[in-house]
Design an enzyme around this catalytic site. Structure first.
Site, short mmCIF file in Angstrom:
data_model
loop_
_atom_site.label_atom_id
_atom_site.label_comp_id
_atom_site.label_asym_id
_atom_site.label_seq_id
_atom_site.Cartn_x
_atom_site.Cartn_y
_atom_site.Cartn_z
N GLU A 105 0.87 -1.08 0.01
CA GLU A 105 0.11 -0.01 0.05
C GLU A 105 0.84 1.24 0.02
O GLU A 105 1.88 1.20 0.74
CB GLU A 105 -1.00 -0.04 1.10
CG GLU A 105 -1.83 0.99 1.32
CD GLU A 105 -2.81 1.03 2.49
OE1 GLU A 105 -2.19 0.55 3.39
OE2 GLU A 105 -3.92 1.77 2.39
N LYS B 118 -9.76 1.80 -2.54
CA LYS B 118 -10.01 1.01 -1.27
C LYS B 118 -11.55 1.38 -0.86
O LYS B 118 -11.99 2.62 -0.82
CB LYS B 118 -9.13 1.88 -0.28
CG LYS B 118 -8.98 1.03 1.19
CD LYS B 118 -7.80 2.00 1.86
CE LYS B 118 -7.74 1.12 3.21
NZ LYS B 118 -6.33 1.99 3.90
N CYS C 188 -5.59 -2.91 2.41
CA CYS C 188 -5.36 -2.95 3.69
C CYS C 188 -6.65 -2.97 4.45
O CYS C 188 -7.03 -4.27 4.91
CB CYS C 188 -4.54 -1.66 4.00
SG CYS C 188 -3.43 -1.89 5.71
N1 LIG Z 1 -3.67 1.24 5.87
C1 LIG Z 1 -4.54 0.61 6.49
O1 LIG Z 1 -5.78 0.63 6.00
C2 LIG Z 1 -4.19 0.27 7.74
C3 LIG Z 1 -5.23 -0.73 8.43
C4 LIG Z 1 -4.80 -1.23 9.78
O2 LIG Z 1 -3.72 -0.92 10.28
C5 LIG Z 1 -5.73 -1.99 10.69
O3 LIG Z 1 -5.70 -2.25 11.79
O4 LIG Z 1 -6.93 -2.48 10.14
#
Ligand SMILES: NC(=O)CCC(=O)C(=O)O
Length: 312
Positions: free
Chosen positions: A50, A119, A160
């Site tokens: 990411e 996302k 993510c």
């Molecule tokens: N960049 C993100 O979306 C981080 C996601 C994350 O750390 C989580 O705990 O879920």
């Protein structure tokens, strides 16, 4: 199984855990070098982290944002074509129509863009005394599921925080995906607690022996399940940036690949490196036969129902 089928039942996945700094040109040249290294070691499908081209943070998204196509995606297209790999281009801050998105671009071995995944779930959390992060302060969310076909298998894409939403992974699995890829950047609070757990949890779903999904169209805010059989055991891969203790957002690292049995088959440390996993789709089929959850689903007790969001 024919020789060709056997050959296509296995492929090598390469996950690039990239050191990301404040100079975009350096990030891009490092990414291109490591994609070449990954291909040179047999990688057929390469995954970047990411926000691979810039620091991850709400104060940086606008400064580093690009239109697509743009500088970063043109470099990735070249890297995919030169190395003849499927390239899941991590994510980059994208500017479009005055809005910013966290966007993943996937390229085929010919360098052409196969898809763009924005996302879907923005990373908005507040853990008192640990971390507060609000992507929605600057980013807009995507509203489309993203899957692509390869000669090996169908692949579902999330970014993510998307990994936390089992419904997304379940929809991908019901659409026939056998590998889920998540460019990510967990942190030093949620990384040790949830990063590996979430990947292993995304593997096994209550199979739907008579359900699958019409191509769900988030634009109309609904998901519909119709009746057809697909299994729900998969491979899951995540790519994190390398850890940089000096950055404002310290990434957990530990890019990982998990197999359909729930075993971690490849895992990075915290430094910059490329990890590899040989994906064996016959093994996936064997696991599905050994634990036939699809055939065991109790439709007499429960079923998956459509979801209709308020607006149409
Ligand atoms: N960049 C993100 O979306 C981080 C996601 C994350 O750390 C989580 O705990 O879920």
């Amino acid at each position: 199984m024919s020789t060709l089928a056997k050959a296509m039942s296995k492929f090598r996945l390469a996950v690039v855990q990239l050191q990301v700094g404040g100079v975009k040109a350096d990030n891009l040249s490092r990414a291109k070098r490591l994609v070449k290294e990954a291909a040179g070691r047999g990688g057929n499908l390469v995954l970047l982290p990411e926000c691979f081209n810039s620091p991850y943070g709400t104060s940086f998204f606008s400064q580093y944002a690009e239109r697509i196509p743009g500088e970063s995606t043109e470099l990735l297209s070249e890297a995919a074509r030169e190395n003849q790999v499927y390239l899941v281009g991590g994510s980059i801050p994208e500017e479009d129509g005055g809005k910013l998105y966290n966007s993943c671009i996937v390229f085929g071995p010919d360098g052409k863009i196969i898809l763009k995944h924005r996302k879907i779930h923005l990373f908005d959390i507040d853990v008192p005394g640990k971390i507060r992060f609000q992507e929605s302060e600057t980013l807009s969310a995507g509203d489309t599921l993203s899957m692509f076909e390869t000669p090996f298998c169908k692949v579902g894409v999330g970014i993510c925080y998307d990994i936390r939403f089992a419904e997304l992974a379940q929809l991908y699995s019901r659409q026939g995906c056998q590998l889920l890829v998540y460019p990510g950047a967990f942190n030093m609070t949620t990384g040790p607690a949830h990063w590996e757990l979430l990947q292993r949890a995304r593997l096994i779903f209550i199979g739907g022996d008579h359900e699958t999904v019409k191509t769900p169209n988030f634009r109309h805010g609904y998901m519909t399940f119709d009746r057809e059989a697909v299994d729900n055991q998969l491979y899951v891969a995540t790519a994190s940036p390398a850890r940089d203790e000096s950055s404002s957002y310290v990434a957990w690292g530990h890019s990982t690949v998990v197999n359909p049995w729930g075993e971690v088959i490849s895992k990075a440390g915290t430094e910059e490196e490329v990890i590899y996993a040989d994906i064996d789709l016959q093994y996936l089929a064997d696991v599905r036969q050994q634990i036939p959850i699809t055939a065991q689903r109790r439709h007499d007790l429960y079923s998956v129902t459509s979801v209709q969001r308020g607006n149409s």
